[in-house]
Write a protein that holds these residues in place. Structure first.
Motif: not given
Length: 70
Positions: A43-70
Motif C-alpha cells: 500500500p502506497r508504495a511506488r515500486h513492485l516487489l516479488w516474494l522470494v517464495s513466489d519467485v522460487e515456486a515460479w522458477l520450479k514450475q519453469h524448470y527444464i531438465p538438462n537433457q544432454l545428448k549422448r
C-alpha cells in the motif's frame, strides 16, 4: 545476531535473477505480466516487489531438465 531472512526481491534483484535487463523486466510487467512471477505492491508504495517464495515456486514450475545428448 543474524539478519532476518530476505522476504522480497526488488526490480533490480529479480532482473538479475532472471538474467534480463531492468528495462526488459519493466516492459514485460506492463505488456506480458503472465510471463513473470506474480508481483506485489505494498500500500502506497511506488515500486513492485516479488516474494522470494513466489519467485522460487515460479522458477520450479519453469524448470527444464538438462537433457544432454549422448
Amino acid at each position: 545476531m543474524q539478519p532476518p531472512p530476505k522476504l522480497t526481491y526488488n526490480t533490480e534483484e529479480l532482473a538479475e535473477i532472471l538474467g534480463i535487463a531492468v528495462g526488459t523486466l519493466r516492459n514485460r510487467m506492463h505488456r506480458e505480466p503472465e510471463t513473470l512471477p506474480p508481483a506485489i505492491r505494498a500500500p502506497r508504495a511506488r515500486h513492485l516487489l516479488w516474494l522470494v517464495s513466489d519467485v522460487e515456486a515460479w522458477l520450479k514450475q519453469h524448470y527444464i531438465p538438462n537433457q544432454l545428448k549422448r
